[in-house]
Scaffold this active site. Sequence first.
Site, short mmCIF file in Angstrom:
data_model
loop_
_atom_site.label_atom_id
_atom_site.label_comp_id
_atom_site.label_asym_id
_atom_site.label_seq_id
_atom_site.Cartn_x
_atom_site.Cartn_y
_atom_site.Cartn_z
CE LYS A 115 -4.46 -1.80 1.46
NZ LYS A 115 -5.59 -1.53 2.55
CE LYS A 201 -6.28 -7.77 -1.42
NZ LYS A 201 -5.84 -7.73 -0.23
CE LYS A 204 -13.86 -3.61 1.31
NZ LYS A 204 -12.62 -3.75 2.28
P1 TYM Z 1 -10.24 -6.24 3.95
O1 TYM Z 1 -11.66 -4.48 4.40
O2 TYM Z 1 -9.49 -5.41 2.94
O3 TYM Z 1 -11.31 -7.42 3.69
C1 TYM Z 1 -12.40 -8.23 4.44
C2 TYM Z 1 -12.19 -9.93 4.73
O4 TYM Z 1 -12.77 -9.42 3.33
C3 TYM Z 1 -11.32 -10.73 2.78
N1 TYM Z 1 -10.79 -10.94 1.51
C4 TYM Z 1 -11.53 -11.55 0.97
N2 TYM Z 1 -10.81 -12.84 0.71
C5 TYM Z 1 -10.83 -13.64 -0.50
N3 TYM Z 1 -10.93 -13.21 -1.75
C6 TYM Z 1 -9.84 -12.02 -1.81
N4 TYM Z 1 -10.00 -11.09 -3.19
C7 TYM Z 1 -10.73 -10.39 -0.78
N5 TYM Z 1 -10.27 -9.11 -0.37
C8 TYM Z 1 -10.45 -9.15 0.84
C9 TYM Z 1 -10.31 -10.20 3.92
O5 TYM Z 1 -8.97 -11.06 3.74
C10 TYM Z 1 -11.27 -10.13 5.13
O6 TYM Z 1 -11.36 -10.91 6.10
N6 TYM Z 1 -7.08 -5.36 7.78
C11 TYM Z 1 -8.81 -6.23 7.85
C12 TYM Z 1 -9.91 -5.54 8.45
C13 TYM Z 1 -9.30 -6.17 9.88
C14 TYM Z 1 -9.70 -7.25 10.28
C15 TYM Z 1 -9.28 -6.60 12.19
C16 TYM Z 1 -10.00 -8.16 10.01
C17 TYM Z 1 -9.71 -4.96 10.63
N7 TYM Z 1 -9.24 -5.48 11.85
C18 TYM Z 1 -9.08 -7.94 12.61
C19 TYM Z 1 -10.27 -9.57 11.18
C20 TYM Z 1 -9.27 -9.00 12.38
C21 TYM Z 1 -9.24 -5.49 6.08
O7 TYM Z 1 -8.67 -4.80 5.65
O8 TYM Z 1 -9.98 -6.64 5.63
#
Ligand code: TYM
Length: 338
Positions: A115, A201, A204
């Site tokens: 990032k 991947k 968003k």
């Molecule tokens: P985020 O907002 O990017 O994504 C949310 C969840 O979706 C999963 N994900 C995917 N799974 C499969 N294929 C993809 N292309 C894909 N894109 C996203 C992510 O693995 C995630 O589970 N840092 C985290 C948010 C967070 C979090 C936490 C998660 C903050 N604190 C504590 C777990 C526990 C994030 O940015 O996810």
Amino acid sequence: MRIVSGIQPTGNLHLGNYLGAIRNWVKMQDEVAQTGGECFFFLADLHAISMPHDPAELSANTRTMAAALLACGVDTTKSVLFNQARVPAHAELQWLLNGTARMGWLNRMTQFKDKSGKNREGASVALFTYPVLQAADVLLYQATHVPVGDDQKQHLELARDIAQKFNNDFCEEEAPVFTLPEPFIPPEAARIMSLRDGTAKMSKSDPSEMSRVNLSDDADTVMKKIKKAKTDPEPLPGEEKGLEGRAEALNLVSIFGALTGKSVADVLSEYGGQGFGAFKPALGELLVETLRPISERFNALRVDTPELDRQLATGAAKARDAASATLASTYDALGLLR
Ligand code: TYM
């Protein structure tokens, strides 16, 4: 069992989020309700300020993402749903854990490298310490299991390292403050790829709307995105090894499998030999049918701002309550007088 997970409210909920994580939140929520465990799901709005953002958009997106989670089946009678900013214990615990997290550990985080790109000096400090806040998110609730996609694995390993070092450094062996959380990464659909590039991947933040299926997309848009998805000219192979080197084809077959509960091998035994002219419409229709009830609920829920705020505030009150004991033990363990 304590299930904890979060999602950043930085754009549309897409198929990768749904298949990689949210679908499992809903499954686990129903299983856990029967065994007396608890689920905490949150909008990671504090994480969202680690990148340049528009404040009005962040508030709007936080509510929209909450509506999307409810539409997917997160049920506030079974799970605690809230946004981080309403629970100050997340930011407090992060500061307390900053004393335990090591620079070297954070330097190894691939998300920061991705990032911040070439502009490391211009990246926010929050982007660098992001994984410590994520560790606080789960450790605060004594999470036992954290359902996430594959891209979050490294952050959860860090959370375990922080918990372990804190317990070693500041706790009696028989009275650790933190539980070591286990990631729950689905065997299938752990990494759904972009529809435009099978090596990136689905995300968003991809500027191309054609790269992802959003859960709010209407049927025509879903069909168009799938029909335009990048593929190669070969028909589908009859066996899995025939997908080697065909990342886009593998991604579409994997999505089909994840939606139907079939393995890649099973999907290929059905569609092997057929071209994408036949496979894409079948996948598109399957997606439209899966998403129809979700997008109907989403469209009904997203307009009721007062109700969404009420639900998030109620969840936050429960979360603050659940967080208080661990936060107090952490202050105590560190010798901080209050
Ligand atoms: P985020 O907002 O990017 O994504 C949310 C969840 O979706 C999963 N994900 C995917 N799974 C499969 N294929 C993809 N292309 C894909 N894109 C996203 C992510 O693995 C995630 O589970 N840092 C985290 C948010 C967070 C979090 C936490 C998660 C903050 N604190 C504590 C777990 C526990 C994030 O940015 O996810």
